[in-house]
Design a protein around this motif. Sequence first.
Motif, PDB file in Angstrom:
ATOM      1  N   ASP A  29      -8.612  13.128 -53.997  1.00  0.00           N
ATOM      2  CA  ASP A  29      -9.217  13.036 -55.320  1.00  0.00           C
ATOM      3  C   ASP A  29      -8.311  13.686 -56.369  1.00  0.00           C
ATOM      4  O   ASP A  29      -8.045  13.111 -57.427  1.00  0.00           O
ATOM      5  CB  ASP A  29     -10.599  13.705 -55.296  1.00  0.00           C
ATOM      6  CG  ASP A  29     -11.330  13.601 -56.617  1.00  0.00           C
ATOM      7  OD1 ASP A  29     -12.320  14.315 -56.809  1.00  0.00           O
ATOM      8  OD2 ASP A  29     -10.905  12.789 -57.483  1.00  0.00           O
ATOM      9  N   ARG A  39     -20.100  11.516 -59.893  1.00  0.00           N
ATOM     10  CA  ARG A  39     -20.427  12.895 -59.566  1.00  0.00           C
ATOM     11  C   ARG A  39     -21.884  13.158 -59.927  1.00  0.00           C
ATOM     12  O   ARG A  39     -22.381  12.633 -60.912  1.00  0.00           O
ATOM     13  CB  ARG A  39     -19.560  13.863 -60.373  1.00  0.00           C
ATOM     14  CG  ARG A  39     -18.081  13.803 -60.143  1.00  0.00           C
ATOM     15  CD  ARG A  39     -17.694  14.656 -58.948  1.00  0.00           C
ATOM     16  NE  ARG A  39     -16.249  14.816 -58.878  1.00  0.00           N
ATOM     17  CZ  ARG A  39     -15.615  15.979 -58.802  1.00  0.00           C
ATOM     18  NH1 ARG A  39     -16.290  17.102 -58.770  1.00  0.00           N
ATOM     19  NH2 ARG A  39     -14.312  16.024 -58.754  1.00  0.00           N
ATOM     20  N   ARG A  45     -19.345  15.140 -55.339  1.00  0.00           N
ATOM     21  CA  ARG A  45     -18.739  13.823 -55.286  1.00  0.00           C
ATOM     22  C   ARG A  45     -19.626  12.827 -54.518  1.00  0.00           C
ATOM     23  O   ARG A  45     -20.158  13.167 -53.461  1.00  0.00           O
ATOM     24  CB  ARG A  45     -17.383  13.892 -54.593  1.00  0.00           C
ATOM     25  CG  ARG A  45     -16.339  14.703 -55.343  1.00  0.00           C
ATOM     26  CD  ARG A  45     -15.168  14.967 -54.426  1.00  0.00           C
ATOM     27  NE  ARG A  45     -14.049  15.561 -55.083  1.00  0.00           N
ATOM     28  CZ  ARG A  45     -13.910  16.849 -55.348  1.00  0.00           C
ATOM     29  NH1 ARG A  45     -14.868  17.697 -55.011  1.00  0.00           N
ATOM     30  NH2 ARG A  45     -12.844  17.300 -55.934  1.00  0.00           N
TER      31      ARG A  45
END
Lengths: 212, 212
Positions: A29, A39, A45
């Motif tokens: 990421d 998110r 996440r």
Amino acid sequence: MTTDETPVLRIGALAKRTGLSVRTLRHYDELGLLEPAERTFAGHRLYSSAEVRRLYRIVALRRLGLGLAEIAALLDRDDADPLSVVREHVAELERRIRLEQELRDRLERIAAALDRMHEPSVTDYLDAIEGMTMIERHYTPEQLDYLARRRTEVGEEAIREVEDEWPRLYAEMRAEMQRGAGVTEPRVQELAARMRELVGMFHGGDEGSSRP
Amino acid sequence: MTTDETPVLRIGALAKRTGLSVRTLRHYDELGLLEPAERTFAGHRLYSSAEVRRLYRIVALRRLGLGLAEIAALLDRDDADPLSVVREHVAELERRIRLEQELRDRLERIAAALDRMHEPSVTDYLDAIEGMTMIERHYTPEQLDYLARRRTEVGEEAIREVEDEWPRLYAEMRAEMQRGAGVTEPRVQELAARMRELVGMFHGGDEGSSRP
DNA sequence: GGTAGACCCTCACGTAGCGTCAGGTTCAAG
DNA sequence: CTTGAACCTGACGCTACGTGAGGGTCTACC
């Protein structure tokens, strides 16, 4: 996880399900290589099926020996062709299996010799070590050729696109100007933008992805 | 390279023959992991068949996922048992081959689906990624058990050594003291040193080699 | 004997891809 | 509400070499 793009996997679940580490996923990421679909308010996440598909390709290309930066570059170019990664991956697995079988057979002969209190020859050992390094050598020359050809083809496609389209765009632009259209006309703007696009394909297209 | 221990391979030749890098071999020498049989007057490294045999074991254990420090410790302990490394290596190759075949079959199904313009399920991709990480997971539980048992056996040997020797040492020490010998007597010092050694085998023996 | 290129030496900086830890917030089950 | 697991960011550290600098040695050829 449904068949649409509804996000349902948090990072820990994805890590557990795939055998990768949370740290790895966060690392990807951070690099922008695999960004979550979204998110939560708390910053957690959430990964959807599109991310899973992309993750497969990332891990497969890692196994082929590409660095993460290379993978990012390749995936950003090839996002429309998931099948090619699978194909390459299958080919690599078959190569490995073959070499591993050969090495196993060789080692069994070494083991048999040791069992009989016979010291195997030095050549046996050298061949065994070489077999191991061959297995770990990620790119065969054929694969490198394939990747290079791929890059070239993309380049060639761009060239053909320009060659096909440019005369048409030019003819249309000329027709508009002979009709007396100004440069602010929407159609003229459209044509100009497309022409700039085609020109940009030549200057911004090559990222130099050689591996150090 | 003859069948006796005559050194005949320089570092470049050994690297080329095995597919390893010169840097790797130097690195192993620096670590004391694989030292050349001798050096020329100019300082060139010369490797003989004993080094090749040891190198096989080093590379095989690397493939099993051990770090270089661990390999050094293990080889220094096990230099009398080359067969065990070969055996473990064969087992690991068979494990990998099996998993790779499964993964290949799985990927072929994914490729077939993509060929038919069907998007494979997310579970397919997750399973594929998991298959890849399984292949790269170096230790099976059985292997960990084997290594742990190995360490335990070494520990048991130490225990037996102490159990056998301590009463004798103690009896001798007592005899010396009943003879009126002082603590500065060489024999008493000797006995005391050995007793300290035996005690130290218990407290300094466990290196905590868990892998992070 | 001289030359040239391949091979070798030591030294040393740098790296890729995470592992690990610290300190703190959020989530979900009891 | 409580608690423990799961999550966040930030950041230092690690392993196993890769790479380059600067210089000496070896071997084949002229």
